[in-house]
Design an enzyme around this catalytic site. Structure first.
Site, PDB file in Angstrom:
ATOM      1  N   SER A 123       2.913  12.627  12.074  1.00 64.42           N
ATOM      2  CA  SER A 123       1.946  11.544  11.967  1.00 64.42           C
ATOM      3  C   SER A 123       1.086  11.479  13.210  1.00 64.42           C
ATOM      4  O   SER A 123       0.164  10.687  13.272  1.00 64.42           O
ATOM      5  CB  SER A 123       2.672  10.217  11.761  1.00 64.42           C
ATOM      6  OG  SER A 123       3.787  10.122  12.587  1.00 64.42           O
ATOM      7  N   HIS A 144       0.890  14.410   5.452  1.00 59.58           N
ATOM      8  CA  HIS A 144       1.629  13.275   6.012  1.00 59.58           C
ATOM      9  C   HIS A 144       1.993  12.274   4.915  1.00 59.58           C
ATOM     10  O   HIS A 144       1.120  11.615   4.340  1.00 59.58           O
ATOM     11  CB  HIS A 144       0.789  12.606   7.111  1.00 59.58           C
ATOM     12  CG  HIS A 144       1.470  11.450   7.729  1.00 59.58           C
ATOM     13  ND1 HIS A 144       0.842  10.281   8.043  1.00 59.58           N
ATOM     14  CD2 HIS A 144       2.772  11.265   8.067  1.00 59.58           C
ATOM     15  CE1 HIS A 144       1.709   9.429   8.556  1.00 59.58           C
ATOM     16  NE2 HIS A 144       2.888  10.003   8.579  1.00 59.58           N
ATOM     17  N   GLU A 156      -1.618  11.785   3.527  1.00 59.77           N
ATOM     18  CA  GLU A 156      -2.809  12.124   4.314  1.00 59.77           C
ATOM     19  C   GLU A 156      -2.852  13.644   4.443  1.00 59.77           C
ATOM     20  O   GLU A 156      -1.851  14.270   4.811  1.00 59.77           O
ATOM     21  CB  GLU A 156      -2.739  11.496   5.705  1.00 59.77           C
ATOM     22  CG  GLU A 156      -2.941   9.989   5.674  1.00 59.77           C
ATOM     23  CD  GLU A 156      -2.842   9.342   7.060  1.00 59.77           C
ATOM     24  OE1 GLU A 156      -3.722   8.552   7.411  1.00 59.77           O
ATOM     25  OE2 GLU A 156      -1.864   9.622   7.791  1.00 59.77           O
ATOM     26  N   ASN A 195      -1.857   5.554  10.694  1.00 55.16           N
ATOM     27  CA  ASN A 195      -1.138   5.124  11.901  1.00 55.16           C
ATOM     28  C   ASN A 195      -2.074   4.654  12.998  1.00 55.16           C
ATOM     29  O   ASN A 195      -1.684   3.813  13.818  1.00 55.16           O
ATOM     30  CB  ASN A 195      -0.219   6.224  12.411  1.00 55.16           C
ATOM     31  CG  ASN A 195       1.073   6.258  11.627  1.00 55.16           C
ATOM     32  OD1 ASN A 195       1.526   5.230  11.139  1.00 55.16           O
ATOM     33  ND2 ASN A 195       1.660   7.423  11.494  1.00 55.16           N
TER      34      ASN A 195
HETATM   35  N1  CAA Z   1      12.888   6.006  -6.086  1.00 58.36           N
HETATM   36  C1  CAA Z   1      12.014   5.532  -6.974  1.00 58.36           C
HETATM   37  N2  CAA Z   1      11.587   4.261  -7.016  1.00 58.36           N
HETATM   38  C2  CAA Z   1      12.081   3.405  -6.111  1.00 58.36           C
HETATM   39  C3  CAA Z   1      13.014   3.818  -5.142  1.00 58.36           C
HETATM   40  C4  CAA Z   1      13.410   5.179  -5.150  1.00 58.36           C
HETATM   41  N3  CAA Z   1      14.246   5.653  -4.263  1.00 58.36           N
HETATM   42  N4  CAA Z   1      13.289   2.768  -4.346  1.00 58.36           N
HETATM   43  C5  CAA Z   1      12.581   1.741  -4.805  1.00 58.36           C
HETATM   44  N5  CAA Z   1      11.853   2.124  -5.866  1.00 58.36           N
HETATM   45  C6  CAA Z   1      10.889   1.332  -6.629  1.00 58.36           C
HETATM   46  C7  CAA Z   1      11.555   0.142  -7.299  1.00 58.36           C
HETATM   47  O1  CAA Z   1      12.099   0.522  -8.548  1.00 58.36           O
HETATM   48  C8  CAA Z   1      10.380  -0.808  -7.456  1.00 58.36           C
HETATM   49  O2  CAA Z   1       9.583  -0.374  -8.532  1.00 58.36           O
HETATM   50  P1  CAA Z   1       8.837  -1.420  -9.519  1.00 58.36           P
HETATM   51  O3  CAA Z   1       7.821  -2.120  -8.644  1.00 58.36           O
HETATM   52  O4  CAA Z   1       8.236  -0.540 -10.562  1.00 58.36           O
HETATM   53  O5  CAA Z   1       9.923  -2.335  -9.994  1.00 58.36           O
HETATM   54  C9  CAA Z   1       9.568  -0.553  -6.175  1.00 58.36           C
HETATM   55  O6  CAA Z   1       9.941   0.756  -5.741  1.00 58.36           O
HETATM   56  C10 CAA Z   1       9.890  -1.543  -5.084  1.00 58.36           C
HETATM   57  O7  CAA Z   1      11.299  -1.455  -4.804  1.00 58.36           O
HETATM   58  P2  CAA Z   1      12.252  -2.713  -4.650  1.00 58.36           P
HETATM   59  O8  CAA Z   1      11.817  -3.798  -5.594  1.00 58.36           O
HETATM   60  O9  CAA Z   1      13.658  -2.265  -4.714  1.00 58.36           O
HETATM   61  O10 CAA Z   1      12.052  -3.108  -3.175  1.00 58.36           O
HETATM   62  P3  CAA Z   1      11.028  -4.080  -2.528  1.00 58.36           P
HETATM   63  O11 CAA Z   1      10.184  -4.803  -3.514  1.00 58.36           O
HETATM   64  O12 CAA Z   1      11.829  -4.819  -1.551  1.00 58.36           O
HETATM   65  O13 CAA Z   1      10.057  -3.034  -1.789  1.00 58.36           O
HETATM   66  C11 CAA Z   1       9.358  -1.448  -0.205  1.00 58.36           C
HETATM   67  C12 CAA Z   1      10.536  -2.198  -0.797  1.00 58.36           C
HETATM   68  C13 CAA Z   1       8.827  -0.450  -1.232  1.00 58.36           C
HETATM   69  C14 CAA Z   1       9.864  -0.699   1.014  1.00 58.36           C
HETATM   70  C15 CAA Z   1       8.234  -2.494   0.132  1.00 58.36           C
HETATM   71  O14 CAA Z   1       8.766  -3.484   0.955  1.00 58.36           O
HETATM   72  C16 CAA Z   1       7.062  -1.863   0.814  1.00 58.36           C
HETATM   73  O15 CAA Z   1       6.172  -1.300   0.170  1.00 58.36           O
HETATM   74  N6  CAA Z   1       7.045  -1.965   2.158  1.00 58.36           N
HETATM   75  C17 CAA Z   1       5.986  -1.383   2.971  1.00 58.36           C
HETATM   76  C18 CAA Z   1       6.335   0.066   3.257  1.00 58.36           C
HETATM   77  C19 CAA Z   1       5.296   0.723   4.112  1.00 58.36           C
HETATM   78  O16 CAA Z   1       4.346   0.136   4.599  1.00 58.36           O
HETATM   79  N7  CAA Z   1       5.507   2.025   4.296  1.00 58.36           N
HETATM   80  C20 CAA Z   1       4.644   2.809   5.175  1.00 58.36           C
HETATM   81  C21 CAA Z   1       5.333   2.967   6.497  1.00 58.36           C
HETATM   82  S1  CAA Z   1       4.300   3.849   7.626  1.00 58.36           S
HETATM   83  C22 CAA Z   1       4.782   5.420   7.444  1.00 58.36           C
HETATM   84  O17 CAA Z   1       5.680   5.778   6.725  1.00 58.36           O
HETATM   85  C23 CAA Z   1       3.977   6.403   8.194  1.00 58.36           C
HETATM   86  C24 CAA Z   1       4.417   6.787   9.543  1.00 58.36           C
HETATM   87  O18 CAA Z   1       4.102   7.888   9.925  1.00 58.36           O
HETATM   88  C25 CAA Z   1       5.072   5.895  10.482  1.00 58.36           C
END
Ligand code: CAA
Length: 295
Positions: A123, A144, A156, A195
């Site tokens: 990243s 990414h 990305e 990021n």
């Molecule tokens: N496989 C498939 N689907 C999955 C899954 C998996 N392992 N885990 C969860 N899901 C699905 C669920 O079934 C649910 O789907 P529906 O909406 O269709 O019902 C959806 O994902 C959401 O899951 P949950 O309801 O269990 O969980 P939640 O509502 O608490 O969401 C989260 C959890 C997805 C993490 C949410 O909080 C979120 O989007 N958070 C933000 C994450 C984010 O910003 N990520 C980017 C980080 S930055 C990065 O990664 C880059 C870097 O370089 C640092």
């Protein structure tokens, strides 16, 4: 070679990101060889993939049979030589330049196909530094992914000054057509698009905790309840991993020398203490007893 022709994928590193990338490639029907340095890390990666597949199955997104078939498509090992016949490799080792350069030097030696794509999930490390560690810099591209990889739609796609447009197009085609992701393109600058925007926000939240401005719970509730973010910045930093957050912040600071990218001392001390967030059981929150707020 279009997305359909890329059937044999390699992934190096099976931490949070590597295991997620291996999972989505296997779910897309690809044969995956996942390589890690030691057997313990491999076992952790495998459990992470199994837990994620169970979660997908319990949400009705995969059948039990599909979970088994997905796992069967992933071969795990500690020998990077096992990547010899791969058509596309994604490097997802720790976010540190020298480690990643070593992986690209090794990939250049072992991956046989002359048109194989060598990609990195970095990243923040310049793609061109990884490209110049190989004899085939035109085939090195940034791909990414975002955490959790099976859930977040974005990839990305990053071309270095030396990437060929053909390689970039093929890598993007694989992410979109094979994995079903949406892609955006970014120049080869630390942090790329997401990021470069996200890290200053996370660091600001950490500075708020550090100065006693507000508690983690209130800061997170502010952004969830007030701005409809799916999770607050401190929970998100814990999800990303505080070591990764600090490493990306350091790369951004090194590149741009802007104070907004400088990691606050609290973040550095938490990393020193091993409080790395969700994967360590404790960060801004404690995940060992149901996610209670630490401080
Ligand atoms: N496989 C498939 N689907 C999955 C899954 C998996 N392992 N885990 C969860 N899901 C699905 C669920 O079934 C649910 O789907 P529906 O909406 O269709 O019902 C959806 O994902 C959401 O899951 P949950 O309801 O269990 O969980 P939640 O509502 O608490 O969401 C989260 C959890 C997805 C993490 C949410 O909080 C979120 O989007 N958070 C933000 C994450 C984010 O910003 N990520 C980017 C980080 S930055 C990065 O990664 C880059 C870097 O370089 C640092």
């Amino acid at each position: 070679m279009g997305a359909e022709e890329i059937q044999r994928v390699g992934v190096v590193g099976c931490g949070l990101m590597g295991s997620g990338i291996a999972e989505v490639c296997a779910r897309a029907g690809r044969s995956v060889v996942l390589v890690e340095v030691d057997a313990r890390a491999l076992a952790r990666g495998r459990s992470r993939i199994e837990a994620s597949l169970r979660r997908a199955a319990s949400a009705g997104k995969l059948s039990e049979d599909e979970c088994g078939e997905t796992l069967a498509r992933i071969e795990l090992g500690t020998d990077i030589g096992a990547l010899g016949d791969r058509q596309l490799v994604v490097e997802a080792v720790v976010e540190a330049g020298p480690e990643k350069v070593r992986v690209f030097e090794a990939l250049d030696k072992v991956v046989e196909a002359h048109d194989a794509l060598l990609t990195s999930n970095t990243s923040s490390i310049p793609i061109v530094k990884l490209a110049t560690a190989t004899q085939r810099p035109e085939q090195v591209v940034g791909l990414h992914f975002f955490n959790p990889v099976p859930v977040m739609p974005l990839v990305e796609v990053v071309a270095s000054l030396l990437s060929s447009e053909e390689s970039v197009g093929r890598a993007e085609g694989f992410a979109v057509d094979a994995l079903g992701k949406s892609a955006i393109r970014s120049k080869d600058r630390a942090g790329f698009v997401v990021n470069a925007l996200l890290i200053p926000y996370l660091l600001s939240a950490i500075r708020m905790v550090e100065s006693g401005f507000a508690s983690p719970r209130d800061i997170d509730a502010g952004m969830v309840e007030g701005c409809a973010h799916p999770m607050g910045p401190l929970a998100l930093a814990d999800l990303i991993g505080l070591d990764t957050t600090a490493a990306v912040a350091n790369s951004l600071y090194e590149e741009f020398k802007e104070p907004l990218y400088a990691p606050p001392p609290l973040l550095a001390r938490m990393v020193d203490a091993g409080l790395l967030g969700r994967k360590a059981g404790r960060g801004f929150y404690d995940y060992t007893d149901g996610g209670e707020v630490e401080g």
